[in-house]
Write a protein that holds these residues in place. Structure first.
Motif, short mmCIF file in Angstrom:
data_model
loop_
_atom_site.label_atom_id
_atom_site.label_comp_id
_atom_site.label_asym_id
_atom_site.label_seq_id
_atom_site.Cartn_x
_atom_site.Cartn_y
_atom_site.Cartn_z
N LEU A 155 0.84 -1.20 0.00
CA LEU A 155 0.00 0.00 0.00
C LEU A 155 0.88 1.25 0.00
O LEU A 155 1.79 1.36 0.82
N THR A 156 0.61 2.18 -0.92
CA THR A 156 1.40 3.42 -0.98
C THR A 156 0.65 4.60 -0.39
O THR A 156 1.27 5.59 0.01
N ALA A 157 -0.68 4.52 -0.42
CA ALA A 157 -1.51 5.65 0.04
C ALA A 157 -2.90 5.13 0.35
O ALA A 157 -3.29 4.07 -0.13
N VAL A 158 -3.61 5.89 1.15
CA VAL A 158 -5.00 5.56 1.47
C VAL A 158 -5.85 6.69 0.92
O VAL A 158 -5.55 7.86 1.16
N LEU A 192 1.66 6.95 2.48
CA LEU A 192 2.39 6.26 3.54
C LEU A 192 3.85 6.69 3.51
O LEU A 192 4.36 7.11 2.47
N PRO A 193 4.57 6.56 4.65
CA PRO A 193 6.00 6.88 4.65
C PRO A 193 6.76 5.93 3.73
O PRO A 193 6.39 4.76 3.61
N VAL A 194 7.83 6.42 3.10
CA VAL A 194 8.65 5.60 2.21
C VAL A 194 9.10 4.32 2.92
O VAL A 194 9.12 3.22 2.33
N VAL A 197 6.56 1.62 2.82
CA VAL A 197 6.43 1.03 1.48
C VAL A 197 7.59 0.06 1.24
O VAL A 197 7.39 -1.08 0.80
N ARG A 198 8.79 0.48 1.55
CA ARG A 198 9.96 -0.40 1.38
C ARG A 198 9.81 -1.67 2.22
O ARG A 198 10.12 -2.77 1.75
N ALA A 199 9.34 -1.53 3.46
CA ALA A 199 9.23 -2.68 4.36
C ALA A 199 8.21 -3.69 3.83
O ALA A 199 8.46 -4.90 3.82
N LEU A 251 8.03 8.57 -3.20
CA LEU A 251 7.52 7.20 -3.38
C LEU A 251 7.83 6.69 -4.78
O LEU A 251 8.18 5.53 -4.96
N VAL A 252 7.70 7.54 -5.79
CA VAL A 252 8.02 7.12 -7.16
C VAL A 252 9.47 6.65 -7.22
O VAL A 252 9.78 5.58 -7.78
N GLU A 253 10.37 7.41 -6.62
CA GLU A 253 11.80 7.06 -6.69
C GLU A 253 12.08 5.77 -5.93
O GLU A 253 12.84 4.91 -6.40
N ALA A 254 11.48 5.61 -4.76
CA ALA A 254 11.71 4.39 -3.97
C ALA A 254 11.17 3.17 -4.71
O ALA A 254 11.83 2.13 -4.78
N VAL A 255 10.00 3.29 -5.30
CA VAL A 255 9.39 2.15 -5.99
C VAL A 255 10.18 1.82 -7.27
O VAL A 255 10.39 0.65 -7.60
N ALA A 256 10.65 2.85 -7.96
CA ALA A 256 11.46 2.61 -9.16
C ALA A 256 12.71 1.81 -8.80
O ALA A 256 13.08 0.85 -9.50
N GLU A 257 13.32 2.16 -7.69
CA GLU A 257 14.53 1.45 -7.25
C GLU A 257 14.19 0.00 -6.87
O GLU A 257 14.91 -0.94 -7.23
N LEU A 258 13.07 -0.18 -6.18
CA LEU A 258 12.68 -1.53 -5.75
C LEU A 258 12.39 -2.43 -6.95
O LEU A 258 12.86 -3.57 -7.02
N ILE A 259 11.62 -1.93 -7.92
CA ILE A 259 11.27 -2.81 -9.05
C ILE A 259 12.48 -3.04 -9.96
O ILE A 259 12.63 -4.11 -10.53
N SER A 260 13.38 -2.05 -10.04
CA SER A 260 14.60 -2.25 -10.84
C SER A 260 15.44 -3.38 -10.27
O SER A 260 16.12 -4.08 -11.01
#
Ligand code: ATP
Ligand code: MP5
Length: 269
Positions: A42-45, A59-61, A64-66, A90-99
Motif C-alpha cells: 500500500l502506498t496511500a489511502v 504512507l511513509p517511504v 512502502v519499502r518494508a 515514493l516514485v523514486e523508492a518504488v522505481a529502485e525496488l522494481i529495478s
C-alpha cells in the motif's frame, strides 16, 4: 494430507480505494478472477467513492519499502504492477525496488482519478519520466497521462503512434497507449518501437467504468506471471477488461465500478 501447487504470485504497489472499484482493491479482485495469488504494497489511502476522491494520505517511504521487502524476500513474485504512487519520494523508492527485482513490471503511471482528482503530485512527474518509466516492462498511460508526461495531445487514432514513440523515449520496454477516452471504438496501441499491435474493442455505452486502468494493468501482470509474452498478456487483458466494462454496475450516486467477477459466474453456494 495433500498440498495444492501454489498459483503464480503477483504484487501490486498502489493506493487503496475505499469504494473498492479502483486501486489495490481492483488489482486484488482482478488477480483472484485470473487465478493468481495477489499481494499488495500500500502506498496511500484514499477516501473515495462513486463521486470522487474526498481525501488522500500517503504512507511513509519506509513503510512502502518494508512491505515490499516482506513480500519479495520471502514469498517471491512473478510480476509486479504499480499504480498510484502519490509523491516523488515514493516514485523514486518504488522505481529502485522494481529495478532490483527479477520480475516483469507493469507500470500504470496514475496521474488523476476519473473525476479529475490528483493522485500524483506535479513535482513527481520528472521522477516518473526519468526513474519509473525506464524500469517498466510495459507502461500503460491513458491519454491524459501521455499529455502530462510527453506534451503529446492525442485527438485521433493516428496520434496514438506519436504518443507511443514519445513515451518509449523514456525507456520502458513496451508501451500500451490506452485510447479509452477517444470517441468511437476503444482502441489501444501496444508497441516496443519495432512491433506494433492495435487492440480494438467495441465501446460499451456504460458510464460505470471506475477502475478500468487499474484492472487492465493488473490483468497484464497476471498474464506475464503465467509466462505469456507481452503481446499475448495484453491481448488477454484487453478481453478481460472489455468484459468487465460491459458488466459494470451502478453503485452510489456517481460512476460505478467495472465487474471484476464477470467471468466467474454468480451462483456462489
Ligand atoms: N466505454 C468503454 N468501452 C470499452 N472499452 C473501454 C471503454 N472505456 C475504456 N475502455 C478500455 O478500457 C481500458 C482502460 O482505458 P482507460 O483509457 O479507460 O484507462 P484509464 O483512463 O487509466 O482509466 P480511468 O479512466 O478509469 O482512470 C482500455 O483498454 C480502454 O480502451
Ligand atoms: C487509489 C486509486 N488508484 C488509482 C485510481 C485510478 O483508477 P483507474 O483504474 O480508473 O485509472 C483511483 N481512482 N484510485
Amino acid at each position: 494430507m495433500s498440498t495444492s501447487a501454489a498459483p503464480p504470485r503477483v504484487l501490486t504497489v498502489a493506493g487503496s480505494d475505499s469504494g473498492g472499484g479502483a486501486g489495490v482493491q481492483a488489482d486484488l479482485k482482478t488477480m483472484l478472477a485470473l487465478g493468481v495469488h495477489g499481494m499488495s504494497v500500500l502506498t496511500a489511502v484514499t477516501a473515495q467513492n462513486s463521486l470522487g476522491v474526498q481525501g488522500a494520505w500517503e504512507l511513509p517511504v519506509e513503510a512502502v519499502r518494508a512491505q515490499y521487502r516482506s513480500v519479495v524476500d520471502d514469498i517471491g513474485v512473478q510480476a509486479v504492477k504499480t499504480g498510484m504512487l502519490a509523491s516523488a519520494e515514493l516514485v523514486e523508492a518504488v522505481a529502485e525496488l522494481i529495478s532490483g527485482t527479477d520480475a516483469p513490471a507493469v507500470v500504470d503511471p496514475v496521474g488523476v482519478s476519473k473525476h479529475g482528482d490528483p493522485l500524483l503530485a506535479a513535482s513527481a512527474l520528472d521522477s516518473v519520466r526519468t526513474q519509473l518509466l525506464p524500469a517498466a516492462t510495459v507502461a500503460t498511460p491513458n491519454l491524459d497521462e501521455v499529455a502530462q508526461l510527453t506534451g503529446v495531445r492525442v485527438q485521433s487514432e493516428d496520434d496514438l503512434r506519436r504518443a507511443a514513440a514519445a513515451v518509449l523515449e523514456f525507456g520502458p520496454r513496451w508501451v500500451l497507449i490506452k485510447g479509452g477516452h477517444l470517441a468511437g471504438d476503444a482502441v489501444d496501441l501496444l508497441t516496443d518501437g519495432t512491433e506494433e499491435h492495435v487492440l480494438r474493442a467495441p465501446r460499451h455505452d456504460n458510464r460505470h467504468t471506475h477502475g478500468t486502468g487499474c484492472t487492465l494493468a493488473s490483468a497484464i501482470a497476471c498474464g506475464l506471471a503465467r509466462g505469456r509474452s507481452v503481446p499475448e498478456a495484453v491481448v488477454a487483458a484487453k478481453q478481460y477488461v472489455t468484459g468487465a466494462i460491459a458488466a459494470g454496475f451502478a453503485l452510489g450516486a456517481g460512476i460505478g465500478p467495472v465487474d471484476h467477477g464477470w467471468a466467474l459466474g454468480r451462483d456462489v453456494p
